[in-house]
Each structure stands twice: as C-alpha cells, then as structure tokens.
Enzyme design. Structure first.
Site, PDB file in Angstrom:
ATOM      1  N   GLU A 194       0.815  -1.201   0.000  1.00  0.00           N
ATOM      2  CA  GLU A 194       0.000   0.000   0.000  1.00  0.00           C
ATOM      3  C   GLU A 194       0.857   1.263   0.000  1.00  0.00           C
ATOM      4  O   GLU A 194       0.584   2.205  -0.719  1.00  0.00           O
ATOM      5  CB  GLU A 194      -0.910  -0.035   1.240  1.00  0.00           C
ATOM      6  N   ASP A 195       1.886   1.262   0.822  1.00  0.00           N
ATOM      7  CA  ASP A 195       2.599   2.516   1.074  1.00  0.00           C
ATOM      8  C   ASP A 195       3.910   2.683   0.309  1.00  0.00           C
ATOM      9  O   ASP A 195       4.519   3.747   0.353  1.00  0.00           O
ATOM     10  CB  ASP A 195       2.906   2.639   2.579  1.00  0.00           C
TER      11      ASP A 195
END
Ligand code: MN
Length: 753
Positions: free
Chosen positions: A96-97
C-alpha cells in the site's frame, strides 16, 4: 511554513536497538514451535519491511516499522496464529505505502502470502471512505474475502487494535471516526469470531475517544473499588479452593472485572448509576483436565460451588453441552454470596478458556477435540448471502448482520435429528431458508414437533421442524414481516425484485399514458414527484404497482392537481413554508428537497395531528430530544433521538430524517410509562396514585403490579404534558418510603393498553 516534525531529531542508534528488542519480543510471543525455515522467513519479512518503510515515520514520530512489528506481535501472542500470518502482518502495509508490488511478495514468500497481502491491501484501499453506505459496502467486501482466507480478517483486526492503542497521536476528528467505526464494525466482527479479549479492548478504547468523560469516570470508580473487590473475591473463593483441592482437581481461580464498555452499556440499558451495577465482576475457574473428562469435571466444579452457595436457577447457562455459534464453551452460574451479593461464576477447561479468549485461531490448534463446523457454517451463510446482492442492500445487510449478532441463538432439529443454529425469534420460514433457498421459496407450511403450523410460527430451542413444500409456491411480500434471518430476507427480496423487474416496462408505459391523459409533461422531475407522492422507494416499485394497478389515475390526478385543497403539495410543504415564510410551488419544493439536504430542517409549530404522529415504539413527550422521519405518504413520525428504531431508520434513510423541536405551549397530553420498584407494603399503590392523579391531576391509563416475595415491581402508563412534569412525578414517587427506584420506561418497553 515551520513544521515541528521537521525540526525533530531522532536518535537512530537508539531506535535500531528498540527495533531489535521488539523483534526479540515477537519471537518470544510466537508460541507454536517454529523450525529454522520458518524463522528465516520471518526474518526475511522483517528485513523487507524495514527496507520498504525505512524513511517513513508514524504520526507520533516513531519509526514506521514499529507498527508492523506490533501488529505481528498481536497476531502471534493475542490471536495465536503462526508463520504465514506473522509474515503477512509484517508486510501488511508494504504494498500500500511503498513501491513494492504484490508480485514481489508472491515471488519472495510464495502464493499464499501473496494472496493474503493482496486481500489486506484491497481492504485498506476501500476502507478509507467516510459515508455510511460506502462503509457497509466495504464491510461486505471484507467479509467476502473471508472465503479466501480468514487470516486476512484476523490480521486486519490486529492492525485496527494497534491503531486504536496508538490513537492518541491522531487529530481529534479522525479519532472519532476511527473510534465509531471500531464500535460499529470491528468489535462485532471480533465478537463473531470469538475473539473476546480483543473485542473488549476495542470497545473500551473506542469508548475512551467517543465518550471520554464517561470512560474516565467509570475507570476511576473501578480503580477506587479495586481493593475492596479483591478482598471480597478472596473471601468468596476461600472455601471453594479447599474443596477443589480435596477432589484432586487442577485449577486456577481468578476474579474478572467487567470491561468499562460493558459496565456503561448496563448503566444505560437499566438506567442505573455505577454503584448499582451488581455484576461488576465474575469469578472464573479454569480447570486442567483431559478432553474426555471435560464435561464431567465442569459439572463437578459446579456441584462443589453450589455446595457452598445457592445458585439462581434462572441463570444457569450450559455452553459445554451446546457451544455458542462463535465457538464459546463454558458453564455459567450465578450464586448468592454470604454478603448478599449475586456473583457470576464461569467454569471452563483450559482448552475452552483459550478458545474464549483467542477465538478460532486457538480453536484450530485443538482441532479434532471439538467440531470446527460452526465457523464453516457461518462463512457459508455469509458467502451465500453476499452472492448476487446489489449495492443498495448493503445497509440492510449490515443492520441485519448486527441484528443477527446480538440476538440470542436457538437450537432446533431437522426431521433427521441434525442440529441447526438460528437467531432467537426465527420462524419456520427462516428455518426453511436456512436449509436451502429453494426449500424456503417453495414452502407452504411446517410441522413443528409433528404439529402443523403456519410459516410464521416462531421456533424454540429443542423444536423439531419439518418443512412442507409445493412446486406452485412463490415468495410473498408478507413473508418479509416474519423472517428474522438475513439469509431469508435476502432470498425473498431477490425473488420479489425479480418479479418486479418483469413488470418494469409495462408500468413505464402505463405512466406515459397517464401523463398524456392528464397533460402532464413526461419528465424526470414529474416521475420523481409521482414516486415521492406515492411513497415508493424505487422506480422498480413504482412501475410494479402501476402495472399491477395498485396505483393509477386517481393518485396521478391527486398528485398533479392544480387544486390547492387536494394537492399533495400543501401537506409536505407546510414545514418548509413555515420556515421560509412563503409558499412555493410543488416542483420548487421538490427541487429544494433535492438540492439542499433537508437534514437541518426544523419542524416548528406545535403538534398538528395531520403533520405529526407520535411513534409507538418510544412515545416521545415534549421536552425529549426528537427527530422526525418524513413519510411522503403520511404524517411525519416523531421518535426519541435515542430510540433504537430511529437509529436504524437514520442509518437507512438519512435523507428522510429531519430534526424536530417541540414548541412549549401545547395543551396536549402524551402517553408515557414509569417503572417503579420497591418493598411491597400496604398503601403503596395509593401513595403512587395520589401523586399522579391528585398532585398533578393526570390520568393513569394502566397500572400493572407484580410482587416476588417482598419486592414489588410495577409499571404505570399515564398521560403527561412534558418531561419536566414527568421528572417531578418521578422525584415525588422516589420519596415515598419503601420505593427503591422510579424511572421512565426505556423505548420499546411501553405498549399502550
Ligand atoms: Mn497497518
């Protein structure tokens, strides 16, 4: 712009030591014996996460890696999962990051890890929305992924738990959103999965942010009474200890205090102060005994306890013979202590205790010793329910899911003696749909314990149910009135919707004709106007009723009539006109309704019976906080703002809710109810009656009394003018000698007589 975080300096060496310390903690928490390859894999996951998050910090300023490390720790120690889950927890925020992709995870850690991280990433991506309906839809998706791998949900819960534990560093607005989401979605989910410890902690943490003062007060009171409680428990268990030893049982006894959240729930539900919550704690006895001795030994402990203390026979719960659907097993009893206080005693084996605290993950470890079918059943039910459902039903689904969580369960049998678990209140038709959707749709009646009953017949634990079907049968609208399970509802609704779709074209053509006949323009606005007027929830419903001739020329004429007296506009525009001081044309009113959200409309101007109706679930009286639910087909329903019915309506039809306010000088009396408890003595009823009828000159509608021994309990329904007057009456009654408590009945407890 100066930013304090930019000026902060970090002691990188110190932080590296801290990371190593937390990693060592994680390895220690990992209870299942791990071989070298498992350890290497976890190490590899840590290294990758370290690299991926290396320049990132949490809002608190800490290195980001603390978060995945802590989530992995929760997964290992508090949920009891193994290598795969620990690896996934360490990596859960990587895709996600950062620049890493799912394919990278799959390549390094294998297919299984890749799929779980994919699930976690997807959940995260859709979970950061704000509106209720999107939430519900996401929740559905989240449950859908359950069918792939339950670990996705378990890791997500661990992630949420750590975020809740570190919520302090979030801005207040976000704190509130995250906290209410936790109460609404995550805690019930944890409960359903049997993760009792996590559920309680989530609820307490959420309460800390949603009701900070209440949380602090209850916690302070708990701390203040701690020593006293310990002393009481010691005294209580002293004789039991000796007897258990003599019988040669290996045991552990502990006093468990209720969570702050559950104490608060009890205070609210019973409308009592902290001091009157009598079951602040339970005594738990955990015995170590082989699987085949479990049942016998639990009852042996029960017998020892009741040798010393008298049990309350209404409060014996045997979840040893029949575990709850979430897997909970234990024997609960409530006994009278020597100081006159009721004490709940929970009896479990170590295995049961493990399952109760840590849920299904722990369950897996004990596989074979007890059926694993409850979770599978649940997953199957959810999966079936979600199949082919449209988005507009997501909210329905959510409220029903919650409903299913909180009602008690009943156990019934098929003709072949197979056990089925259904929520309390389930009817024969629920049972039919529970067996199979085709059986449900074709059912015409049932035999319960060999007696013929209608489909609406409510079932009770122990019933044996046989469904009678007919090939000619089709689901009916009325069925929705007596089914309680989400599965039955969804199936019936889908069948009805299907039928409605078939009538769509026909209804549309009819409307066109009606418009032509009345010389009304065939525009979107006019169709919407007509839909609102007829109170149909969707175009499908509108066209269905047109096709079926349930509505027609008469309604259309009324709706579009130019005549002020018959025109519907007068009815719905009144509140608006009052507010704005001008009357508007119907289309204008509707446009306003469409454009500015009507949530802040204040209905004023007293009680006009043609505009308002007092809802019969909570009976608001002047002075209560009230909301109105607009029904385009009739009067606005007034509810007390805390009414459970109203809360459900609000979550469903937010756009039809208006704030309502009482004006003060209405000489109209309203129905309300009072509950009194006290010591039964002669003259008591006369004293109470005198306060109401003489001091306040009010009418009593009904007076119900019952006494158990010395204790009297009574409910009085009466007509009052406002909350102030009700308060005065309650205070006067409270002062009568012998009365212990006088309070207003909670919403739902009042039925007019
Ligand atoms: Mn996270």
């Amino acid at each position: 712009m100066p930013d304090s975080t930019l000026l902060r300096t970090y002691d990188v060496r110190e932080e590296r030591l801290e990371i190593l310390k937390r990693y060592a903690d994680l390895l220690r928490a990992w209870k299942t014996p791990a071989d070298r390859r498992d350890k290497e894999m976890v190490r590899k996951a840590l290294d990758l996460a370290l690299e991926a998050h290396k320049d990132m910090r949490r809002r608190s300023g800490e290195p980001y890696i603390y978060h995945p490390l802590e989530v992995a720790h929760i997964v290992a120690s508090e949920i009891g999962l193994g290598t795969t889950a620990i690896v996934c927890a360490l990596l859960h925020d990587v895709v996600e990051d950062t620049d890493y992709r799912i394919e990278d995870m799959t390549r390094v850690f294998g297919e299984k890890v890749g799929r779980i991280i994919d699930g976690l990433t997807k959940i995260k991506g859709i979970f950061d929305q704000t509106t209720e309906s999107i939430q519900a839809e996401n929740f559905k998706k989240m449950l859908l992924t359950l069918s792939d791998d339950v670990r996705v949900i378990l890791i997500k819960l661990a992630d949420r738990l750590h975020n809740m534990r570190t919520l302090d560093s979030m801005p207040p607005g976000k704190q509130l959103k995250i906290a209410s989401e936790t109460t609404y979605l995550y805690a019930p989910l944890a409960h359903r999965l049997g993760l009792f410890a996590i559920k309680s902690e989530l609820e307490d943490l959420a309460l800390k942010y949603t009701e900070p003062e209440i949380f602090a007060t209850i916690r302070r009171k708990l701390e203040e009474s701690e020593a006293q409680r310990q002393e009481f428990i010691e005294e209580f268990i002293h004789p039991i200890r000796k007897a258990l030893q003599e019988k040669g049982l290996v045991y552990e006894i502990m006093g468990r205090t209720k969570s702050v959240y559950s104490i608060w729930q009890k205070m609210k539900k019973k409308e009592i102060p902290f001091e009157e919550v009598y079951d602040l704690f339970a005594v738990r006895i955990v015995i170590d005994t082989p699987p085949d001795q479990e049942k016998v030994d639990c009852w042996r402990v029960y017998s020892i306890i009741t040798d010393f203390y008298t049990p309350n026979k209404d409060r014996l719960r045997d979840w040893v013979s029949l575990p709850k659907a979430n897997g909970y097993e234990a024997l609960h009893t409530t006994v009278m202590s020597h100081t006159g206080k009721w004490v709940e005693v929970q009896i479990r084996t170590q295995r049961m205790d493990e399952i109760a605290e840590r849920g299904y993950a722990a369950h897996w470890k004990y596989k074979g010793s007890s059926g694993d079918t409850a979770l599978d059943d649940w997953l199957n039910r959810i999966r079936e329910l979600l199949k082919g459902e449209s988005e507009e039903d997501a909210l329905d689904f959510l409220s029903e899911f919650k409903l299913n969580l909180f009602t008690d369960e009943i156990y019934v049998f098929t003709p072949k003696g197979e056990l089925k678990t259904l929520p309390g209140g389930a009817t024969a038709l629920d049972f039919a749909y529970h067996i199979h959707s085709q059986i449900g749709s074709a059912s015409i009646g049932a035999k319960v314990n060999y007696k013929l009953v209608p489909l609406s017949h409510p079932l009770r634990t122990g019933d044996q149910v046989e469904i009678i079907t007919s090939r000619k049968q089709e689901p009916h609208e009325e069925w929705l009135k007596f089914v309680v399970t989400a599965r039955a509802r969804a199936n019936i609704k889908n069948a009805l919707k299907e039928e409605r779709r078939r009538h769509f074209t026909e209804g549309r053509a009819r409307l066109e004709k009606l418009f032509a006949q009345l010389e009304v323009e065939d525009s979107k606005l006019n169709i919407y106007t007509f839909q609102l007027y007829t109170g149909r929830r969707s175009l499908i419903d509108l066209y269905y009723d047109l096709a079926k001739d349930n509505i027609g020329l008469k309604e259309a004429r009324e709706c579009f009539s130019q005549n002020e007296k018959t025109n519907w506009f007068r009815r719905i525009s009144r509140p608006f006109a009052r507010r704005q001081g001008v009357s508007k044309s119907l289309s204008e009113v509707i446009r306003t309704k469409l454009e500015d959200k009507p949530t802040d409309v204040v209905i004023e101007g007293g009680i006009d019976a043609s505009v308002y109706e007092i809802s019969s679930c909570c009976y608001p009286i002047p002075g209560d906080d009230v909301i109105g639910v607009v029904d385009y087909n009739g009067p606005t329903q007034l509810h007390r703002s805390g009414c459970p019915e109203a809360i459900q309506l609000m979550s469903k039809y937010g756009n039809r809710i208006v704030k309502a306010k009482w004006t003060n000088n209405e000489p109209v009396a309203f129905l309300t109810g009072i509950k009194v408890t006290g010591i039964d003595k002669p003259g008591l009823i006369i004293d109470i009656t005198r306060i109401i009828t003489e001091q306040h000159s009010l009418n009593i509608r009904a007076f119900n009394m019952s006494s158990k021994g010395e204790v009297m309990e009574g409910t009085i329904t009466l007509l009052v003018f406002n909350t102030l007057q009700l308060q005065e009456i309650l205070q006067s009654i409270q002062q009568i000698q012998g009365i212990r408590r006088a309070a207003r009945l909670a919403p739902g407890d009042l039925s007019p007589s």
